[in-house]
Design a protein around this motif. Sequence first.
Motif, PDB file in Angstrom:
ATOM      1  N   GLY A  69      -4.941  -6.582   1.964  1.00 11.72           N
ATOM      2  CA  GLY A  69      -5.596  -6.527   0.661  1.00 11.72           C
ATOM      3  C   GLY A  69      -4.767  -7.132  -0.457  1.00 11.72           C
ATOM      4  O   GLY A  69      -3.677  -7.658  -0.239  1.00 11.72           O
TER       5      GLY A  69
ATOM      6  N   GLY B 102       0.790  -1.235   0.000  1.00 14.23           N
ATOM      7  CA  GLY B 102       0.000   0.000   0.000  1.00 14.23           C
ATOM      8  C   GLY B 102       0.814   1.273   0.000  1.00 14.23           C
ATOM      9  O   GLY B 102       0.265   2.361  -0.114  1.00 14.23           O
TER      10      GLY B 102
ATOM     11  N   LEU C  15      -3.426  -6.548  -4.717  1.00 15.78           N
ATOM     12  CA  LEU C  15      -3.138  -5.580  -5.780  1.00 15.78           C
ATOM     13  C   LEU C  15      -3.463  -6.289  -7.080  1.00 15.78           C
ATOM     14  O   LEU C  15      -3.192  -7.487  -7.222  1.00 15.78           O
ATOM     15  CB  LEU C  15      -1.645  -5.221  -5.723  1.00 15.78           C
TER      16      LEU C  15
ATOM     17  N   GLY D  21      -3.036  -0.363  -3.621  1.00 18.53           N
ATOM     18  CA  GLY D  21      -3.493  -1.756  -3.525  1.00 18.53           C
ATOM     19  C   GLY D  21      -2.709  -2.499  -2.473  1.00 18.53           C
ATOM     20  O   GLY D  21      -1.775  -1.966  -1.885  1.00 18.53           O
ATOM     21  N   ARG D  22      -3.107  -3.728  -2.236  1.00 20.81           N
ATOM     22  CA  ARG D  22      -2.541  -4.671  -1.254  1.00 20.81           C
ATOM     23  C   ARG D  22      -2.162  -3.973   0.062  1.00 20.81           C
ATOM     24  O   ARG D  22      -1.066  -4.155   0.597  1.00 20.81           O
ATOM     25  CB  ARG D  22      -1.397  -5.513  -1.840  1.00 20.81           C
ATOM     26  N   ASN D  23      -3.097  -3.182   0.571  1.00 22.26           N
ATOM     27  CA  ASN D  23      -2.828  -2.434   1.804  1.00 22.26           C
ATOM     28  C   ASN D  23      -2.718  -3.370   2.993  1.00 22.26           C
ATOM     29  O   ASN D  23      -3.579  -4.205   3.211  1.00 22.26           O
ATOM     30  CB  ASN D  23      -3.953  -1.434   2.047  1.00 22.26           C
TER      31      ASN D  23
ATOM     32  N   ASP E 278      -8.823  -4.229  -2.168  1.00 21.22           N
ATOM     33  CA  ASP E 278      -7.428  -3.852  -1.886  1.00 21.22           C
ATOM     34  C   ASP E 278      -7.180  -3.715  -0.382  1.00 21.22           C
ATOM     35  O   ASP E 278      -6.075  -3.385   0.041  1.00 21.22           O
ATOM     36  CB  ASP E 278      -7.014  -2.577  -2.643  1.00 21.22           C
ATOM     37  N   HIS E 279      -8.223  -4.010   0.423  1.00 22.34           N
ATOM     38  CA  HIS E 279      -8.067  -4.026   1.887  1.00 22.34           C
ATOM     39  C   HIS E 279      -8.455  -5.365   2.522  1.00 22.34           C
ATOM     40  O   HIS E 279      -8.027  -5.633   3.639  1.00 22.34           O
ATOM     41  CB  HIS E 279      -8.882  -2.891   2.529  1.00 22.34           C
TER      42      HIS E 279
ATOM     43  N   HIS F 131      -1.299   4.603   1.595  1.00 23.71           N
ATOM     44  CA  HIS F 131      -2.238   4.379   0.509  1.00 23.71           C
ATOM     45  C   HIS F 131      -1.958   5.297  -0.663  1.00 23.71           C
ATOM     46  O   HIS F 131      -2.670   6.266  -0.885  1.00 23.71           O
ATOM     47  CB  HIS F 131      -3.682   4.593   1.009  1.00 23.71           C
TER      48      HIS F 131
END
Length: 561
Positions: free
Chosen positions: A49, A26, A51, A31-33, A88-89, A399
Amino acid sequence: MSHPHPELKAAPPLPEGGLRVIALGGLGEIGRNMTVFEHAGKLLIVDCGVLFPEETQPGVDVILPDFTSIRDRLDDIVAVVLTHGHEDHIGGVPYLLRERSDIPIVASKLTLAFLEAKLKEHGIRPRTVRVREGDRRSFGPFDCEFVAVNHSIPDGLAVAIRTGAGMVLHTGDFKMDQFPLDDRITDLRAFARLGEEGVDLFLTDSTNAEVPGFTTSERELNPAIEQVLRTAPRRVIVSSFASHVHRIQQVLDAAHQHGRKVAFVGRSMVRNMGIARDLGYLKVPSGLVVNTKELEKLPDHKITLVCTGSQGEPMAALSRMANRDHQIRIGKGDTVLLASSLIPGNESAIYRVINGLTRWGAHVVHKGNAKVHVSGHASAGELVYCYNIVKPRNVMPVHGEWRHLQANGDLAIRTGVDPDRVVIAEDGVVVDLVDGRASITGKVTAGYVYVDGMEVGGVTEASLKDRRTLGEEGVVTVVAIVDADTGALAEAPDFLARGFAHDDTTFEPVIPVIEKTLATAADEGIGNAIQLEELIARAVANWAFRTYRRRPLIIPVIIDA
Protein backbone atom coordinates in the motif's frame (compact mmCIF):
# COMPACT_ATOMS: atom_id res chain seq x y z
CA MET A 1 6.99 -8.33 25.21
CA SER A 2 9.99 -8.19 22.92
CA HIS A 3 10.66 -4.74 21.52
CA PRO A 4 13.05 -3.75 18.74
CA HIS A 5 16.29 -2.09 19.75
CA PRO A 6 17.98 0.66 17.78
CA GLU A 7 21.26 -1.27 17.77
CA LEU A 8 19.78 -4.12 15.69
CA LYS A 9 22.18 -5.37 13.02
CA ALA A 10 21.51 -7.03 9.68
CA ALA A 11 19.74 -10.35 10.27
CA PRO A 12 21.73 -13.58 9.91
CA PRO A 13 20.67 -16.07 7.20
CA LEU A 14 17.30 -17.69 7.90
CA PRO A 15 17.75 -21.08 9.60
CA GLU A 16 16.64 -23.95 7.40
CA GLY A 17 12.95 -24.69 7.83
CA GLY A 18 12.31 -21.30 9.45
CA LEU A 19 9.87 -18.58 8.40
CA ARG A 20 10.97 -14.95 8.21
CA VAL A 21 8.49 -12.07 8.50
CA ILE A 22 9.46 -8.50 7.63
CA ALA A 23 7.02 -5.59 7.56
CA LEU A 24 8.27 -3.00 5.07
CA GLY A 25 5.42 -0.65 6.01
CA GLY A 26 2.38 -0.44 8.28
CA LEU A 27 4.16 -0.81 11.62
CA GLY A 28 4.55 2.49 13.43
CA GLU A 29 2.21 4.20 10.96
CA ILE A 30 -1.28 3.72 9.55
CA GLY A 31 -0.59 3.17 5.86
CA ARG A 32 1.76 1.64 3.26
CA ASN A 33 1.04 -1.84 4.61
CA MET A 34 3.37 -4.47 3.23
CA THR A 35 4.61 -7.69 4.83
CA VAL A 36 7.16 -10.03 3.27
CA PHE A 37 7.18 -13.71 4.27
CA GLU A 38 10.25 -15.81 3.43
CA HIS A 39 10.40 -19.60 3.55
CA ALA A 40 12.41 -22.21 1.66
CA GLY A 41 14.10 -19.56 -0.49
CA LYS A 42 10.83 -18.03 -1.74
CA LEU A 43 8.98 -14.82 -0.85
CA LEU A 44 5.25 -14.19 -0.40
CA ILE A 45 4.08 -10.59 -0.03
CA VAL A 46 0.86 -9.65 1.76
CA ASP A 47 -0.44 -6.18 0.76
CA CYS A 48 1.51 -3.36 -0.87
CA GLY A 49 0.00 0.00 0.00
CA VAL A 50 0.80 3.69 0.15
CA LEU A 51 0.93 6.22 2.98
CA PHE A 52 -0.44 9.72 2.50
CA PRO A 53 1.98 12.56 3.27
CA GLU A 54 1.78 14.94 6.22
CA GLU A 55 2.15 18.72 6.16
CA THR A 56 5.87 18.31 6.87
CA GLN A 57 6.31 16.55 3.51
CA PRO A 58 5.41 19.30 1.02
CA GLY A 59 4.96 18.35 -2.63
CA VAL A 60 4.89 14.60 -1.95
CA ASP A 61 1.97 12.72 -3.53
CA VAL A 62 2.27 9.40 -1.71
CA ILE A 63 4.88 7.45 0.27
CA LEU A 64 5.77 3.88 -0.72
CA PRO A 65 7.22 0.96 1.21
CA ASP A 66 10.96 0.57 0.67
CA PHE A 67 11.64 -2.29 -1.78
CA THR A 68 15.44 -2.17 -1.25
CA SER A 69 15.65 -5.39 0.77
CA ILE A 70 13.76 -7.44 -1.86
CA ARG A 71 15.02 -5.75 -5.03
CA ASP A 72 17.68 -8.38 -5.76
CA ARG A 73 15.15 -11.14 -5.00
CA LEU A 74 12.25 -10.07 -7.20
CA ASP A 75 12.40 -13.42 -9.03
CA ASP A 76 11.86 -15.26 -5.73
CA ILE A 77 8.45 -13.62 -5.18
CA VAL A 78 5.77 -16.26 -5.77
CA ALA A 79 2.74 -13.97 -5.28
CA VAL A 80 1.34 -10.79 -3.79
CA VAL A 81 -1.79 -11.42 -1.72
CA LEU A 82 -4.05 -8.38 -1.21
CA THR A 83 -6.38 -8.53 1.79
CA HIS A 84 -8.75 -5.75 0.59
CA GLY A 85 -9.03 -2.83 -1.81
CA HIS A 86 -8.05 0.21 0.26
CA GLU A 87 -5.24 2.47 -1.00
CA ASP A 88 -3.09 1.80 2.06
CA HIS A 89 -3.06 -1.88 0.99
CA ILE A 90 -3.07 -1.76 -2.85
CA GLY A 91 -1.66 1.67 -3.77
CA GLY A 92 1.97 0.49 -3.99
CA VAL A 93 1.28 -2.42 -6.36
CA PRO A 94 1.85 -0.42 -9.59
CA TYR A 95 5.31 0.58 -8.34
CA LEU A 96 6.21 -3.02 -7.43
CA LEU A 97 4.98 -4.28 -10.82
CA ARG A 98 7.17 -1.70 -12.56
CA GLU A 99 10.12 -3.66 -11.15
CA ARG A 100 8.72 -7.08 -12.15
CA SER A 101 5.49 -7.02 -14.11
CA ASP A 102 4.49 -10.70 -13.99
CA ILE A 103 4.20 -11.24 -10.22
CA PRO A 104 0.83 -13.00 -9.66
CA ILE A 105 -1.61 -10.74 -7.77
CA VAL A 106 -4.00 -12.74 -5.59
CA ALA A 107 -7.18 -11.08 -4.30
CA SER A 108 -10.96 -11.17 -4.15
CA LYS A 109 -13.23 -9.94 -6.94
CA LEU A 110 -13.80 -6.34 -5.81
CA THR A 111 -10.19 -5.84 -4.70
CA LEU A 112 -8.93 -6.98 -8.12
CA ALA A 113 -11.45 -4.74 -9.90
CA PHE A 114 -10.32 -1.65 -7.94
CA LEU A 115 -6.67 -2.59 -8.52
CA GLU A 116 -7.10 -3.20 -12.26
CA ALA A 117 -8.76 0.21 -12.69
CA LYS A 118 -5.76 1.77 -10.94
CA LEU A 119 -3.20 -0.23 -12.96
CA LYS A 120 -4.90 0.80 -16.20
CA GLU A 121 -3.86 4.39 -15.45
CA HIS A 122 -0.26 3.17 -15.11
CA GLY A 123 -0.54 1.19 -18.34
CA ILE A 124 0.04 -2.16 -16.60
CA ARG A 125 -1.88 -5.41 -17.24
CA PRO A 126 -1.36 -7.62 -14.19
CA ARG A 127 -1.34 -11.42 -13.86
CA THR A 128 -4.21 -11.96 -11.47
CA VAL A 129 -5.54 -14.87 -9.44
CA ARG A 130 -9.09 -14.38 -8.17
CA VAL A 131 -9.91 -16.04 -4.85
CA ARG A 132 -12.80 -15.96 -2.42
CA GLU A 133 -13.35 -17.02 1.17
CA GLY A 134 -12.98 -20.77 1.63
CA ASP A 135 -10.46 -21.12 -1.22
CA ARG A 136 -7.11 -22.74 -0.57
CA ARG A 137 -4.25 -22.17 -3.05
CA SER A 138 -0.53 -22.87 -2.98
CA PHE A 139 2.10 -20.41 -4.19
CA GLY A 140 5.52 -22.02 -4.00
CA PRO A 141 6.04 -23.31 -0.44
CA PHE A 142 3.16 -21.18 0.91
CA ASP A 143 -0.25 -22.86 1.24
CA CYS A 144 -2.78 -20.01 1.56
CA GLU A 145 -6.34 -20.33 2.83
CA PHE A 146 -8.65 -17.32 2.56
CA VAL A 147 -11.13 -16.39 5.27
CA ALA A 148 -13.99 -13.85 5.08
CA VAL A 149 -13.54 -10.75 7.23
CA ASN A 150 -15.72 -7.73 7.56
CA HIS A 151 -14.26 -4.21 7.04
CA SER A 152 -15.26 -0.76 5.73
CA ILE A 153 -14.97 -2.04 2.14
CA PRO A 154 -16.62 -5.24 0.85
CA ASP A 155 -14.76 -8.47 0.09
CA GLY A 156 -12.06 -8.28 2.79
CA LEU A 157 -10.03 -11.42 3.43
CA ALA A 158 -7.80 -12.74 6.16
CA VAL A 159 -5.17 -15.22 5.01
CA ALA A 160 -3.88 -18.33 6.77
CA ILE A 161 -0.42 -19.20 5.44
CA ARG A 162 0.69 -22.77 6.13
CA THR A 163 4.43 -23.45 5.76
CA GLY A 164 6.92 -26.03 6.92
CA ALA A 165 7.74 -23.66 9.82
CA GLY A 166 4.16 -23.43 11.05
CA MET A 167 0.93 -21.59 10.33
CA VAL A 168 0.56 -17.80 10.21
CA LEU A 169 -2.86 -16.16 10.38
CA HIS A 170 -2.92 -12.58 9.07
CA THR A 171 -6.25 -10.82 9.73
CA GLY A 172 -5.80 -7.97 7.26
CA ASP A 173 -7.98 -5.02 8.34
CA PHE A 174 -11.07 -6.35 10.02
CA LYS A 175 -13.87 -5.93 12.53
CA MET A 176 -16.57 -8.24 13.79
CA ASP A 177 -19.80 -6.52 12.78
CA GLN A 178 -22.52 -9.08 13.60
CA PHE A 179 -25.06 -7.37 11.31
CA PRO A 180 -23.10 -6.21 8.26
CA LEU A 181 -25.10 -4.78 5.37
CA ASP A 182 -24.07 -7.62 3.05
CA ASP A 183 -24.57 -10.31 5.75
CA ARG A 184 -20.98 -11.43 5.16
CA ILE A 185 -19.64 -11.70 8.70
CA THR A 186 -16.07 -12.26 9.85
CA ASP A 187 -15.77 -16.05 9.81
CA LEU A 188 -15.02 -16.82 13.44
CA ARG A 189 -15.78 -20.49 12.83
CA ALA A 190 -12.81 -20.57 10.44
CA PHE A 191 -10.69 -18.67 12.99
CA ALA A 192 -11.63 -21.29 15.62
CA ARG A 193 -10.90 -24.18 13.24
CA LEU A 194 -7.48 -22.72 12.41
CA GLY A 195 -6.91 -22.21 16.14
CA GLU A 196 -7.65 -25.90 16.75
CA GLU A 197 -5.13 -26.84 14.07
CA GLY A 198 -2.60 -24.51 15.72
CA VAL A 199 -1.77 -20.91 14.80
CA ASP A 200 1.95 -20.39 15.36
CA LEU A 201 1.98 -16.67 14.55
CA PHE A 202 -1.03 -14.33 14.62
CA LEU A 203 -0.74 -10.95 12.87
CA THR A 204 -3.64 -8.78 14.06
CA ASP A 205 -5.03 -5.38 13.09
CA SER A 206 -4.11 -2.90 15.88
CA THR A 207 -5.85 0.28 14.66
CA ASN A 208 -8.55 0.31 17.37
CA ALA A 209 -6.73 -1.67 20.06
CA GLU A 210 -6.92 1.36 22.38
CA VAL A 211 -10.70 1.66 21.98
CA PRO A 212 -12.57 -0.33 24.64
CA GLY A 213 -15.61 -2.48 23.88
CA PHE A 214 -16.97 -3.32 20.44
CA THR A 215 -17.21 -1.41 17.19
CA THR A 216 -20.83 -0.39 16.51
CA SER A 217 -22.62 -2.16 13.68
CA GLU A 218 -22.97 -0.30 10.38
CA ARG A 219 -26.74 -0.86 10.55
CA GLU A 220 -26.99 1.40 13.59
CA LEU A 221 -26.15 4.35 11.33
CA ASN A 222 -29.33 3.88 9.29
CA PRO A 223 -31.58 6.06 11.53
CA ALA A 224 -29.21 9.06 11.49
CA ILE A 225 -28.59 8.86 7.73
CA GLU A 226 -32.30 8.34 7.06
CA GLN A 227 -33.18 11.34 9.25
CA VAL A 228 -30.88 13.64 7.27
CA LEU A 229 -32.43 12.59 3.95
CA ARG A 230 -35.96 12.84 5.38
CA THR A 231 -35.68 16.26 7.04
CA ALA A 232 -33.18 18.19 4.89
CA PRO A 233 -35.05 21.17 3.40
CA ARG A 234 -32.90 21.46 0.27
CA ARG A 235 -30.02 19.51 -1.29
CA VAL A 236 -28.04 16.88 0.60
CA ILE A 237 -24.32 16.62 -0.19
CA VAL A 238 -22.82 13.42 1.21
CA SER A 239 -19.07 13.00 1.54
CA SER A 240 -17.58 9.55 2.00
CA PHE A 241 -14.54 7.53 1.06
CA ALA A 242 -14.82 6.46 -2.57
CA SER A 243 -14.43 2.82 -1.48
CA HIS A 244 -17.03 2.61 1.30
CA VAL A 245 -19.61 0.79 -0.79
CA HIS A 246 -21.87 -0.06 2.15
CA ARG A 247 -22.01 3.50 3.51
CA ILE A 248 -22.96 4.71 0.03
CA GLN A 249 -25.55 1.91 -0.21
CA GLN A 250 -27.16 3.25 2.98
CA VAL A 251 -27.33 6.73 1.44
CA LEU A 252 -28.83 5.39 -1.82
CA ASP A 253 -31.48 3.42 0.10
CA ALA A 254 -32.47 6.41 2.23
CA ALA A 255 -32.53 8.76 -0.79
CA HIS A 256 -34.74 6.33 -2.72
CA GLN A 257 -37.09 6.01 0.26
CA HIS A 258 -37.57 9.80 0.40
CA GLY A 259 -38.02 10.41 -3.31
CA ARG A 260 -34.60 11.92 -3.99
CA LYS A 261 -32.32 11.38 -6.98
CA VAL A 262 -28.58 10.77 -6.54
CA ALA A 263 -25.59 11.92 -8.56
CA PHE A 264 -21.99 10.81 -8.01
CA VAL A 265 -19.41 13.60 -8.10
CA GLY A 266 -15.65 13.21 -8.53
CA ARG A 267 -13.60 10.84 -10.68
CA SER A 268 -12.76 8.21 -8.05
CA MET A 269 -16.34 8.11 -6.73
CA VAL A 270 -17.86 7.72 -10.23
CA ARG A 271 -15.29 5.05 -11.16
CA ASN A 272 -15.50 2.98 -7.96
CA MET A 273 -19.28 3.08 -7.71
CA GLY A 274 -19.50 2.06 -11.38
CA ILE A 275 -17.29 -0.95 -10.64
CA ALA A 276 -19.21 -1.85 -7.45
CA ARG A 277 -22.52 -1.59 -9.31
CA ASP A 278 -21.33 -3.70 -12.28
CA LEU A 279 -20.06 -6.44 -9.95
CA GLY A 280 -23.25 -6.45 -7.88
CA TYR A 281 -21.79 -5.06 -4.63
CA LEU A 282 -23.87 -1.87 -4.93
CA LYS A 283 -27.59 -2.34 -5.51
CA VAL A 284 -29.00 0.69 -7.32
CA PRO A 285 -32.79 0.98 -7.72
CA SER A 286 -33.54 1.82 -11.36
CA GLY A 287 -33.80 5.51 -12.17
CA LEU A 288 -32.25 6.55 -8.82
CA VAL A 289 -28.83 7.63 -10.10
CA VAL A 290 -28.80 10.51 -12.58
CA ASN A 291 -26.05 12.48 -14.27
CA THR A 292 -25.31 16.11 -13.40
CA LYS A 293 -27.19 17.36 -16.51
CA GLU A 294 -30.48 15.77 -15.39
CA LEU A 295 -29.83 17.01 -11.88
CA GLU A 296 -30.12 20.65 -12.96
CA LYS A 297 -33.78 20.11 -13.90
CA LEU A 298 -34.72 18.82 -10.41
CA PRO A 299 -35.97 20.89 -7.46
CA ASP A 300 -33.45 21.20 -4.59
CA HIS A 301 -35.34 18.94 -2.18
CA LYS A 302 -35.06 16.06 -4.69
CA ILE A 303 -31.27 16.24 -4.97
CA THR A 304 -28.56 14.16 -3.28
CA LEU A 305 -24.91 14.44 -4.32
CA VAL A 306 -22.34 11.85 -3.27
CA CYS A 307 -18.71 12.99 -3.42
CA THR A 308 -15.29 12.34 -1.92
CA GLY A 309 -13.35 14.74 0.29
CA SER A 310 -14.28 13.57 3.77
CA GLN A 311 -10.70 14.14 4.96
CA GLY A 312 -10.35 17.79 4.01
CA GLU A 313 -7.96 16.84 1.17
CA PRO A 314 -7.15 20.12 -0.59
CA MET A 315 -8.20 18.93 -4.07
CA ALA A 316 -11.25 16.91 -3.14
CA ALA A 317 -14.71 18.14 -4.01
CA LEU A 318 -15.78 19.18 -0.52
CA SER A 319 -12.84 21.52 0.17
CA ARG A 320 -13.35 23.09 -3.22
CA MET A 321 -17.03 23.66 -2.40
CA ALA A 322 -16.02 25.28 0.88
CA ASN A 323 -13.56 27.53 -1.01
CA ARG A 324 -16.17 28.38 -3.67
CA ASP A 325 -14.14 26.97 -6.58
CA HIS A 326 -16.48 24.08 -7.48
CA GLN A 327 -19.42 24.07 -9.89
CA ILE A 328 -21.62 23.03 -6.95
CA ARG A 329 -22.36 26.24 -5.02
CA ILE A 330 -23.20 25.48 -1.40
CA GLY A 331 -25.97 27.75 -0.13
CA LYS A 332 -28.41 28.36 2.68
CA GLY A 333 -30.54 25.34 3.46
CA ASP A 334 -28.10 22.80 2.00
CA THR A 335 -27.15 19.88 4.26
CA VAL A 336 -23.67 18.38 4.13
CA LEU A 337 -23.27 14.88 5.59
CA LEU A 338 -19.71 13.79 6.42
CA ALA A 339 -20.17 10.02 6.61
CA SER A 340 -16.59 9.24 7.57
CA SER A 341 -13.97 9.11 10.29
CA LEU A 342 -11.45 11.75 11.21
CA ILE A 343 -8.06 10.37 10.23
CA PRO A 344 -5.68 11.34 13.08
CA GLY A 345 -3.72 14.43 12.06
CA ASN A 346 -6.38 15.63 9.58
CA GLU A 347 -8.65 17.22 12.19
CA SER A 348 -7.72 20.84 11.53
CA ALA A 349 -8.14 20.45 7.75
CA ILE A 350 -11.58 18.88 8.25
CA TYR A 351 -12.75 21.56 10.69
CA ARG A 352 -11.54 24.20 8.23
CA VAL A 353 -13.84 22.64 5.60
CA ILE A 354 -16.75 22.34 8.07
CA ASN A 355 -16.34 26.03 8.99
CA GLY A 356 -16.17 27.04 5.33
CA LEU A 357 -19.36 25.11 4.49
CA THR A 358 -21.18 26.46 7.54
CA ARG A 359 -20.25 30.01 6.54
CA TRP A 360 -22.12 29.60 3.23
CA GLY A 361 -25.21 28.60 5.20
CA ALA A 362 -24.98 24.80 5.08
CA HIS A 363 -25.98 22.56 7.96
CA VAL A 364 -23.07 20.14 8.46
CA VAL A 365 -23.81 16.74 9.98
CA HIS A 366 -20.71 14.80 11.05
CA LYS A 367 -19.48 12.15 13.44
CA GLY A 368 -19.13 14.78 16.19
CA ASN A 369 -22.84 15.70 16.18
CA ALA A 370 -24.63 12.60 14.83
CA LYS A 371 -24.24 8.84 14.53
CA VAL A 372 -23.13 8.83 10.90
CA HIS A 373 -19.86 6.89 11.02
CA VAL A 374 -18.43 3.75 12.59
CA SER A 375 -14.88 2.52 12.31
CA GLY A 376 -13.81 -0.32 10.03
CA HIS A 377 -11.54 -1.85 12.66
CA ALA A 378 -12.03 -4.21 15.59
CA SER A 379 -12.01 -2.60 19.04
CA ALA A 380 -10.35 -4.15 22.09
CA GLY A 381 -13.32 -6.39 22.93
CA GLU A 382 -13.29 -7.98 19.47
CA LEU A 383 -9.51 -8.44 19.48
CA VAL A 384 -9.68 -10.21 22.86
CA TYR A 385 -12.41 -12.51 21.48
CA CYS A 386 -10.10 -13.39 18.59
CA TYR A 387 -7.15 -14.16 20.88
CA ASN A 388 -9.38 -16.42 22.99
CA ILE A 389 -10.75 -18.22 19.92
CA VAL A 390 -7.46 -18.60 18.04
CA LYS A 391 -5.19 -19.24 21.08
CA PRO A 392 -2.07 -18.30 19.08
CA ARG A 393 1.42 -19.41 20.17
CA ASN A 394 3.04 -16.13 19.08
CA VAL A 395 1.50 -12.72 18.34
CA MET A 396 2.75 -9.84 16.18
CA PRO A 397 0.46 -6.78 16.19
CA VAL A 398 0.34 -5.03 12.79
CA HIS A 399 -1.31 -2.01 11.16
CA GLY A 400 -0.90 0.80 13.62
CA GLU A 401 1.28 3.41 15.23
CA TRP A 402 3.49 2.48 18.16
CA ARG A 403 0.73 3.12 20.75
CA HIS A 404 -1.73 0.90 18.87
CA LEU A 405 0.76 -1.97 18.53
CA GLN A 406 1.62 -1.76 22.23
CA ALA A 407 -2.07 -1.72 23.27
CA ASN A 408 -2.78 -4.74 21.04
CA GLY A 409 0.19 -6.63 22.50
CA ASP A 410 -1.10 -5.92 26.01
CA LEU A 411 -4.51 -7.38 25.07
CA ALA A 412 -2.84 -10.58 23.82
CA ILE A 413 -0.93 -10.92 27.11
CA ARG A 414 -4.13 -10.39 29.13
CA THR A 415 -5.71 -13.37 27.32
CA GLY A 416 -2.80 -15.57 28.39
CA VAL A 417 -0.25 -15.31 25.56
CA ASP A 418 3.29 -15.58 27.00
CA PRO A 419 4.71 -12.00 27.10
CA ASP A 420 7.98 -13.33 25.59
CA ARG A 421 6.00 -14.48 22.55
CA VAL A 422 4.42 -11.09 21.81
CA VAL A 423 6.62 -9.33 19.28
CA ILE A 424 6.30 -5.57 18.84
CA ALA A 425 8.23 -4.77 15.67
CA GLU A 426 8.74 -1.70 13.52
CA ASP A 427 9.11 -1.33 9.75
CA GLY A 428 12.22 -3.22 8.63
CA VAL A 429 12.52 -5.34 11.79
CA VAL A 430 13.15 -9.01 11.00
CA VAL A 431 11.05 -11.54 12.92
CA ASP A 432 11.94 -15.21 12.56
CA LEU A 433 9.63 -18.10 13.44
CA VAL A 434 11.93 -21.02 14.21
CA ASP A 435 10.95 -24.16 16.15
CA GLY A 436 7.60 -22.59 17.04
CA ARG A 437 9.04 -19.42 18.59
CA ALA A 438 8.94 -15.93 17.06
CA SER A 439 11.80 -13.59 17.87
CA ILE A 440 13.46 -10.46 16.51
CA THR A 441 16.77 -11.29 14.81
CA GLY A 442 17.81 -8.11 13.01
CA LYS A 443 16.67 -5.45 10.61
CA VAL A 444 16.70 -4.37 6.96
CA THR A 445 16.42 -0.88 5.46
CA ALA A 446 12.83 0.31 5.37
CA GLY A 447 12.90 4.06 4.83
CA TYR A 448 10.25 6.28 3.28
CA VAL A 449 10.20 6.31 -0.53
CA TYR A 450 8.55 9.49 -1.77
CA VAL A 451 6.56 9.74 -4.99
CA ASP A 452 6.50 13.27 -6.39
CA GLY A 453 4.64 13.51 -9.70
CA MET A 454 6.38 11.03 -11.99
CA GLU A 455 9.52 10.91 -9.83
CA VAL A 456 9.85 7.89 -7.50
CA GLY A 457 12.47 8.05 -4.77
CA GLY A 458 14.11 11.22 -6.10
CA VAL A 459 12.83 13.28 -3.18
CA THR A 460 14.98 12.81 -0.07
CA GLU A 461 14.76 14.03 3.53
CA ALA A 462 17.28 16.74 2.54
CA SER A 463 15.15 18.03 -0.33
CA LEU A 464 12.06 18.01 1.93
CA LYS A 465 14.04 20.11 4.40
CA ASP A 466 14.77 22.57 1.56
CA ARG A 467 11.06 22.62 0.67
CA ARG A 468 10.07 23.29 4.28
CA THR A 469 12.67 26.09 4.43
CA LEU A 470 11.32 27.58 1.20
CA GLY A 471 7.80 27.41 2.56
CA GLU A 472 8.58 28.82 5.98
CA GLU A 473 11.66 31.05 5.62
CA GLY A 474 11.81 32.06 1.95
CA VAL A 475 14.75 32.16 -0.46
CA VAL A 476 17.42 34.76 -1.24
CA THR A 477 19.55 34.53 -4.39
CA VAL A 478 22.82 36.49 -4.30
CA VAL A 479 24.41 37.21 -7.70
CA ALA A 480 28.00 38.42 -7.25
CA ILE A 481 30.29 39.47 -10.12
CA VAL A 482 33.84 38.81 -8.93
CA ASP A 483 37.04 40.15 -10.50
CA ALA A 484 39.04 37.04 -11.41
CA ASP A 485 42.40 38.77 -10.74
CA THR A 486 41.75 40.47 -7.37
CA GLY A 487 38.97 38.22 -6.03
CA ALA A 488 37.00 41.38 -5.08
CA LEU A 489 33.50 42.42 -6.17
CA ALA A 490 33.50 44.05 -9.60
CA GLU A 491 30.17 45.76 -8.83
CA ALA A 492 27.49 45.67 -6.13
CA PRO A 493 25.81 42.26 -5.91
CA ASP A 494 22.18 41.70 -6.96
CA PHE A 495 19.71 40.23 -4.48
CA LEU A 496 16.55 38.39 -5.55
CA ALA A 497 14.28 37.44 -2.65
CA ARG A 498 11.02 35.45 -2.50
CA GLY A 499 9.01 34.80 0.64
CA PHE A 500 11.49 36.92 2.64
CA ALA A 501 10.20 40.30 3.81
CA HIS A 502 12.39 42.94 2.12
CA ASP A 503 12.53 46.34 0.47
CA ASP A 504 15.14 48.10 -1.69
CA THR A 505 17.48 48.79 1.22
CA THR A 506 17.18 45.48 3.14
CA PHE A 507 20.33 43.91 1.71
CA GLU A 508 22.65 47.00 1.74
CA PRO A 509 24.16 46.11 5.15
CA VAL A 510 25.18 42.63 3.89
CA ILE A 511 27.36 43.99 1.03
CA PRO A 512 30.32 44.77 3.37
CA VAL A 513 29.90 41.25 4.85
CA ILE A 514 30.28 39.75 1.35
CA GLU A 515 33.27 42.01 0.57
CA LYS A 516 34.98 40.96 3.79
CA THR A 517 34.31 37.25 3.05
CA LEU A 518 35.84 37.61 -0.45
CA ALA A 519 38.85 39.51 0.89
CA THR A 520 39.57 36.78 3.47
CA ALA A 521 39.20 34.13 0.77
CA ALA A 522 41.61 36.01 -1.53
CA ASP A 523 44.19 36.25 1.31
CA GLU A 524 43.92 32.48 1.81
CA GLY A 525 44.22 31.82 -1.92
CA ILE A 526 40.68 30.48 -2.37
CA GLY A 527 39.58 31.26 -5.92
CA ASN A 528 37.42 28.22 -6.69
CA ALA A 529 33.87 29.42 -7.49
CA ILE A 530 32.17 26.52 -5.66
CA GLN A 531 34.12 27.20 -2.44
CA LEU A 532 33.45 30.94 -2.73
CA GLU A 533 29.73 30.28 -3.18
CA GLU A 534 29.67 28.17 0.00
CA LEU A 535 31.49 30.88 1.97
CA ILE A 536 29.11 33.59 0.73
CA ALA A 537 26.05 31.44 1.45
CA ARG A 538 27.22 30.87 5.04
CA ALA A 539 28.06 34.56 5.58
CA VAL A 540 24.70 35.78 4.23
CA ALA A 541 22.79 33.10 6.19
CA ASN A 542 24.51 34.13 9.44
CA TRP A 543 23.77 37.81 8.72
CA ALA A 544 20.08 37.06 7.96
CA PHE A 545 19.72 35.14 11.21
CA ARG A 546 21.50 37.81 13.33
CA THR A 547 19.55 40.67 11.76
CA TYR A 548 16.10 39.20 11.05
CA ARG A 549 15.99 35.95 13.03
CA ARG A 550 15.13 34.18 9.74
CA ARG A 551 16.82 31.24 8.05
CA PRO A 552 16.06 31.65 4.33
CA LEU A 553 17.53 29.29 1.75
CA ILE A 554 20.54 31.16 0.29
CA ILE A 555 21.42 30.51 -3.36
CA PRO A 556 24.78 32.14 -4.24
CA VAL A 557 25.72 32.63 -7.89
CA ILE A 558 29.28 33.79 -8.70
CA ILE A 559 30.11 35.17 -12.13
CA ASP A 560 33.71 35.84 -13.15
CA ALA A 561 34.24 39.38 -14.46
